[in-house]
Design an enzyme around this catalytic site. Sequence first.
Site, PDB file in Angstrom:
ATOM      1  CB  SER A 293      -1.765  23.415 -21.751  1.00 18.77           C
ATOM      2  OG  SER A 293      -2.835  23.008 -20.910  1.00 18.77           O
TER       3      SER A 293
ATOM      4  CG  HIS B  69      -3.274  27.025 -18.837  1.00 18.08           C
ATOM      5  ND1 HIS B  69      -4.449  27.322 -19.498  1.00 18.08           N
ATOM      6  CD2 HIS B  69      -2.981  25.735 -19.149  1.00 18.08           C
ATOM      7  CE1 HIS B  69      -4.839  26.269 -20.189  1.00 18.08           C
ATOM      8  NE2 HIS B  69      -3.971  25.288 -19.995  1.00 18.08           N
TER       9      HIS B  69
END
Length: 349
Positions: free
Chosen positions: A38, A245
Amino acid sequence: MAMTRTFGAITALVAGTALTLSAAPANAAGSYVALGDSYSSGTGTRTYINDGTSCQRSVYAYPSLVSASKGLTLNFRACSGATVADVTSTQLSALSASTTQVSISVGGNDAGFADVLTECAQPGWASDCNGAIDGAQSIINGTIPSRLATLYSSIRSKAPNAKVVVVGYPRIFMGEDCNAFTWFSPAEESRLNSTADLLNSKISSAASARGFSFVNPTSRFTGHAVCDSVEWLNGLSNPISDSYHPNVAGHRDGYAPLVSTPLTGGGLKVSAADLRTARASSSRLADQQRRYAAADSTIAPEVVRIPDLGSPAIRAAAQRAGVDLSSRASIDAADRAWSAHQAKAFAAR
């Protein structure tokens, strides 16, 4: 005269062949395959390519931005949730002898970072953050190095002519938790950051042993962690999968300049034109990655979970700790006390 014409035709044919052969390396020089998880796919940017998968690939991720700026042809295989085994089974088929650039980030899911963050996000009286971190560090020290060594050997075997850049992970925290529904203590954040550093050290060693370049984003992201004044990393987010993230700025100003230099030999400051080129590639990338959708469907996305103060487990923990779940003050006071106790227990080990 006929012989002259024939000789001229042969000469033209040979010249044309030579031109074709000389053009091949130039075309191959733009063959870029982005592998990984990711942190490479672009999870956190909140804008994803409609490729029929749950990989959360984004045109704002650093592979897309680097390829747009440098004129590379990107095969965007990175996928949210990917482990070393997933990269091996679903992504390496994109590599070939004509691949000239490869980037990869992987290892965080092998260490179970999403589960560790989920555990540590709970109030101290309801969690075993130190135990979760201990488990992740054990995997990082004992299991991940051999997995990476095997993976990197496979990458070199399948892409023998490629420049390979291995990308690490930033420290997520700065010592403060400003999110209303998480309870990371400063000591827990410090241990989580140290765990990211440990993983980077193992990734760096494995990359160096294989002759690959390693990019460490730690210093670049300093001052841009969760709850910093200019965040390049999301805190607890909606949708939850975007949590912890890099956001658009993290890829544009953090990762892309770091990766570009070792990967392409040239620095990068992403321009408005680069962004337009990246956005324009969305349909092509979506069509390209749909071919791999069946393989990508075998990858389970790794996401953190919001602490559920209404769950039976937390209700039971609250009862044991004497916490009034209807009072935020009671929840927070007990969290501070338990977190301080756990930090002392860890320091005494």
